[in-house]
Motif scaffolding. Structure first.
Motif, PDB file in Angstrom:
ATOM      1  N   UNK A   1      26.198 -27.115  78.124  1.00 23.72           N
ATOM      2  CA  UNK A   1      25.372 -25.925  78.017  1.00 23.72           C
ATOM      3  C   UNK A   1      25.606 -25.029  79.224  1.00 23.72           C
ATOM      4  N   UNK A   2      26.038 -23.837  78.948  1.00 26.90           N
ATOM      5  CA  UNK A   2      26.171 -22.837  79.991  1.00 26.90           C
ATOM      6  C   UNK A   2      27.375 -23.024  80.900  1.00 26.90           C
ATOM      7  N   UNK A   3      28.315 -23.860  80.515  1.00 27.46           N
ATOM      8  CA  UNK A   3      29.501 -24.058  81.340  1.00 27.46           C
ATOM      9  C   UNK A   3      30.452 -22.864  81.222  1.00 27.46           C
ATOM     10  N   UNK A   7      35.985 -24.582  80.805  1.00 29.68           N
ATOM     11  CA  UNK A   7      35.565 -25.971  80.572  1.00 29.68           C
ATOM     12  C   UNK A   7      35.701 -26.317  79.096  1.00 29.68           C
ATOM     13  N   UNK A   8      35.206 -25.442  78.230  1.00 27.39           N
ATOM     14  CA  UNK A   8      35.265 -25.699  76.787  1.00 27.39           C
ATOM     15  C   UNK A   8      36.713 -25.662  76.279  1.00 27.39           C
ATOM     16  N   UNK A   9      37.519 -24.807  76.877  1.00 24.69           N
ATOM     17  CA  UNK A   9      38.931 -24.745  76.471  1.00 24.69           C
ATOM     18  C   UNK A   9      39.670 -26.021  76.850  1.00 24.69           C
ATOM     19  N   UNK A  10      39.299 -26.604  78.003  1.00 24.97           N
ATOM     20  CA  UNK A  10      39.926 -27.846  78.436  1.00 24.97           C
ATOM     21  C   UNK A  10      39.396 -29.046  77.652  1.00 24.97           C
ATOM     22  N   UNK A  11      38.064 -29.152  77.504  1.00 21.42           N
ATOM     23  CA  UNK A  11      37.437 -30.297  76.850  1.00 21.42           C
ATOM     24  C   UNK A  11      37.662 -30.310  75.344  1.00 21.42           C
ATOM     25  N   UNK A  12      37.544 -29.149  74.716  1.00 23.71           N
ATOM     26  CA  UNK A  12      37.618 -29.040  73.255  1.00 23.71           C
ATOM     27  C   UNK A  12      38.643 -27.981  72.872  1.00 23.71           C
ATOM     28  N   UNK A  18      35.552 -21.585  68.397  1.00 26.16           N
ATOM     29  CA  UNK A  18      34.336 -21.623  67.574  1.00 26.16           C
ATOM     30  C   UNK A  18      33.104 -21.759  68.458  1.00 26.16           C
ATOM     31  N   UNK A  19      33.191 -22.641  69.443  1.00 28.69           N
ATOM     32  CA  UNK A  19      32.058 -22.871  70.349  1.00 28.69           C
ATOM     33  C   UNK A  19      31.670 -21.579  71.058  1.00 28.69           C
ATOM     34  N   UNK A  20      32.657 -20.878  71.576  1.00 29.10           N
ATOM     35  CA  UNK A  20      32.364 -19.661  72.329  1.00 29.10           C
ATOM     36  C   UNK A  20      31.979 -18.506  71.411  1.00 29.10           C
ATOM     37  N   UNK A  21      32.577 -18.412  70.233  1.00 31.88           N
ATOM     38  CA  UNK A  21      32.256 -17.319  69.312  1.00 31.88           C
ATOM     39  C   UNK A  21      30.834 -17.441  68.774  1.00 31.88           C
ATOM     40  N   UNK A  22      30.436 -18.655  68.388  1.00 29.63           N
ATOM     41  CA  UNK A  22      29.090 -18.857  67.844  1.00 29.63           C
ATOM     42  C   UNK A  22      28.019 -18.941  68.927  1.00 29.63           C
ATOM     43  N   UNK A  23      28.442 -18.998  70.181  1.00 27.86           N
ATOM     44  CA  UNK A  23      27.475 -19.081  71.268  1.00 27.86           C
ATOM     45  C   UNK A  23      26.910 -20.471  71.449  1.00 27.86           C
ATOM     46  N   UNK A  24      27.645 -21.492  71.020  1.00 28.62           N
ATOM     47  CA  UNK A  24      27.165 -22.861  71.144  1.00 28.62           C
ATOM     48  C   UNK A  24      27.203 -23.361  72.580  1.00 28.62           C
ATOM     49  N   UNK A  30      21.260 -18.134  72.079  1.00 28.49           N
ATOM     50  CA  UNK A  30      22.225 -17.557  71.139  1.00 28.49           C
ATOM     51  C   UNK A  30      21.483 -16.719  70.092  1.00 28.49           C
ATOM     52  N   UNK A  31      22.082 -15.635  69.651  1.00 27.60           N
ATOM     53  CA  UNK A  31      21.415 -14.763  68.672  1.00 27.60           C
ATOM     54  C   UNK A  31      21.038 -15.475  67.372  1.00 27.60           C
ATOM     55  N   UNK A  32      21.890 -16.382  66.872  1.00 24.32           N
ATOM     56  CA  UNK A  32      21.549 -17.047  65.614  1.00 24.32           C
ATOM     57  C   UNK A  32      20.338 -17.961  65.777  1.00 24.32           C
ATOM     58  N   UNK A  33      20.185 -18.590  66.950  1.00 23.01           N
ATOM     59  CA  UNK A  33      19.036 -19.458  67.187  1.00 23.01           C
ATOM     60  C   UNK A  33      17.757 -18.631  67.300  1.00 23.01           C
ATOM     61  N   UNK A  34      17.821 -17.524  68.020  1.00 21.23           N
ATOM     62  CA  UNK A  34      16.647 -16.657  68.152  1.00 21.23           C
ATOM     63  C   UNK A  34      16.263 -16.047  66.802  1.00 21.23           C
TER      64      UNK A  34
END
Length: 99
Positions: A1-3, A7-12, A18-24, A30-34
């Motif tokens: 969360x919030x990395x 980090x996400x490019x290296x780990x996943x 997808x993670x960055x586009x959806x705001x996961x 994230x807008x979809x959660x709100x």
């Protein structure tokens, strides 16, 4: 969360886009959660307004019974056999019958 995005490019590597586009990477802001939380709040308010408020208004219109009306209703219940028994069968009676 919030990395950081790196980090996400290296780990996943397969899912980082997808993670960055959806705001996961920051789900709770994230807008979809709100939007989902807002939709839930609107749904609860609409349900309350359309169901509970009319029921409450109808319940307020039920007349209160006078003592005479309650007495008359109570005597009816006694006549049809719905009254509680005169003796509740306490512990003292139970002890006497078991001896």
């Amino acid at each position: 969360q919030g990395g950081p995005p790196e980090f996400y490019m290296r780990q996943y590597p397969q899912f980082s886009g997808i993670i960055l586009t959806l705001g996961l990477d920051h789900v709770y802001s994230a807008p979809f959660f709100l939007a989902l939380i807002g939709w839930l709040a609107v749904s609860i308010i609409a349900c309350t307004a359309t169901t509970q408020i009319p029921l409450a208004k109808r319940a307020q219109k039920i007349p209160a019974y006078t003592p005479e009306q309650l007495q008359r209703r109570g005597s009816f219940l006694v006549r049809v056999g719905c009254a509680p028994p005169a003796s509740q069968g306490g512990e003292g009676e139970l002890a006497e019958t078991s001896e």
